[in-house]
Write an enzyme that holds these catalytic residues in place. Sequence first.
Site, PDB file in Angstrom:
ATOM      1  N   THR A 200       0.737  -1.243   0.000  1.00  0.00           N
ATOM      2  CA  THR A 200       0.000   0.000   0.000  1.00  0.00           C
ATOM      3  C   THR A 200       0.774   1.305   0.000  1.00  0.00           C
ATOM      4  O   THR A 200       1.586   1.563   0.889  1.00  0.00           O
ATOM      5  CB  THR A 200      -0.888   0.058   1.267  1.00  0.00           C
ATOM      6  OG1 THR A 200      -1.449  -1.224   1.479  1.00  0.00           O
ATOM      7  CG2 THR A 200      -1.960   1.085   1.119  1.00  0.00           C
ATOM      8  N   ARG A 228     -11.015 -11.356  -1.902  1.00  0.00           N
ATOM      9  CA  ARG A 228     -10.443 -10.792  -0.671  1.00  0.00           C
ATOM     10  C   ARG A 228     -10.303  -9.269  -0.781  1.00  0.00           C
ATOM     11  O   ARG A 228      -9.839  -8.736  -1.778  1.00  0.00           O
ATOM     12  CB  ARG A 228      -9.084 -11.426  -0.418  1.00  0.00           C
ATOM     13  CG  ARG A 228      -8.375 -10.949   0.857  1.00  0.00           C
ATOM     14  CD  ARG A 228      -7.384  -9.851   0.595  1.00  0.00           C
ATOM     15  NE  ARG A 228      -6.523  -9.609   1.755  1.00  0.00           N
ATOM     16  CZ  ARG A 228      -5.692  -8.588   1.860  1.00  0.00           C
ATOM     17  NH1 ARG A 228      -5.608  -7.694   0.891  1.00  0.00           N
ATOM     18  NH2 ARG A 228      -4.944  -8.433   2.922  1.00  0.00           N
ATOM     19  N   GLY A 254      -3.023  -6.493   5.964  1.00  0.00           N
ATOM     20  CA  GLY A 254      -4.336  -5.859   6.038  1.00  0.00           C
ATOM     21  C   GLY A 254      -5.413  -6.717   6.652  1.00  0.00           C
ATOM     22  O   GLY A 254      -6.359  -6.192   7.251  1.00  0.00           O
TER      23      GLY A 254
HETATM   24  N1  GLY Z   1      -2.328  -3.497   3.401  1.00  0.00           N
HETATM   25  C1  GLY Z   1      -2.753  -3.967   2.155  1.00  0.00           C
HETATM   26  C2  GLY Z   1      -3.468  -5.222   2.182  1.00  0.00           C
HETATM   27  O1  GLY Z   1      -3.238  -6.061   3.044  1.00  0.00           O
HETATM   28  O2  GLY Z   1      -4.311  -5.417   1.330  1.00  0.00           O
END
Ligand code: GLY
Length: 340
Positions: A200, A228, A254
């Site tokens: 990210t 997901r 995440g």
């Molecule tokens: N932090 C990004 C994800 O796990 O999708």
Amino acid sequence: MLGFVLFLVLSCNAAEDKAIPLVINTWKFTEATERAWEVLSASSNALNALVAGCSRCEELQCDGTVGPGSPDESGETTLDALIMDGENMNIGAVANLREIKNAIGVAKHVLLQTEHSLLSGSQATDFAVSMGFQKESLSTNQSKKMWENWRNSNCQPNFWRNVKPNPKSECGPYSPIKRNDINSCDKRMKYNFNNNNHDTIGMIVIDSHSHIYAGTSTNGAKFKIPGRVGDSPIPGAGAYAENGIGAAAATGDGDVMMRFLPSFTAVENLRNGMQPREAAKNAIDRILKYYPDFTGAVIVARYTGEFSAACAGMKKFPFSVRRNKQTNVQVIEIDCELSN
Ligand code: GLY
């Protein structure tokens, strides 16, 4: 480009400073910082600056973790993105967006052209097309190769558990094992973070009137189960902003982070009087209490421009900053071991 980037290594308590306007984002994604700064300087429009900065990362496919080129289990790439306006707490986000390259651009249309906060999947694609975006494949030669290698390695790693055949050694399709056979002590797979596999872009932009926008863009976790959605498009998880208080944005595992809303927590911590560093560290510590092996980081900025970060599960976490009276993008690196 890199010649203009100032690189700093700071100990955990040193990464605080002041001054707006400010652009700050996760990782050494300095071209994104620079792009956002250029737009902010030219237009004073923090929303356009944030979209331009994150779009730049999508174009560059920053470290393979933003924009096209990261296969899920079926070989497809899907994207998550979020924008939050700290003035009115309005949100525009897309999750599991298929076949559109500019996820943050679509999030801007959700923000400005709808009364909704979050659109997902193929219907988010239809929305994007109606807003003028082009539908195209998000696969690249590299992502096709990555996916073939993954299939040839018995689909390792993957995100399954308590299924048969054994997901630690075989590909699916999987079905659930009997309830009595479920191993509740089964440890969560550790995110394999390295230079080409982190994630990210989380960005905070504060204009000279302290108007704050925060946002994210990512292609999520490699080899994720189709459908997901990670933390990045979830307000309070991926990012959060409130004028007069501050903003935060997160990166990392995440699936775990979204259980704790670390960006919201960090902003609440600022509201309750913590300094940015303490606010970030508290948000990470709350996750570590339940998931000591967690990998991730949070960047935090007060509305007045002081900023800091905290991290876990890595040696060091770099983030990029450009602010008032500074002629270059600065990369600041915090030591996660000291920070935990
Ligand atoms: N932090 C990004 C994800 O796990 O999708």
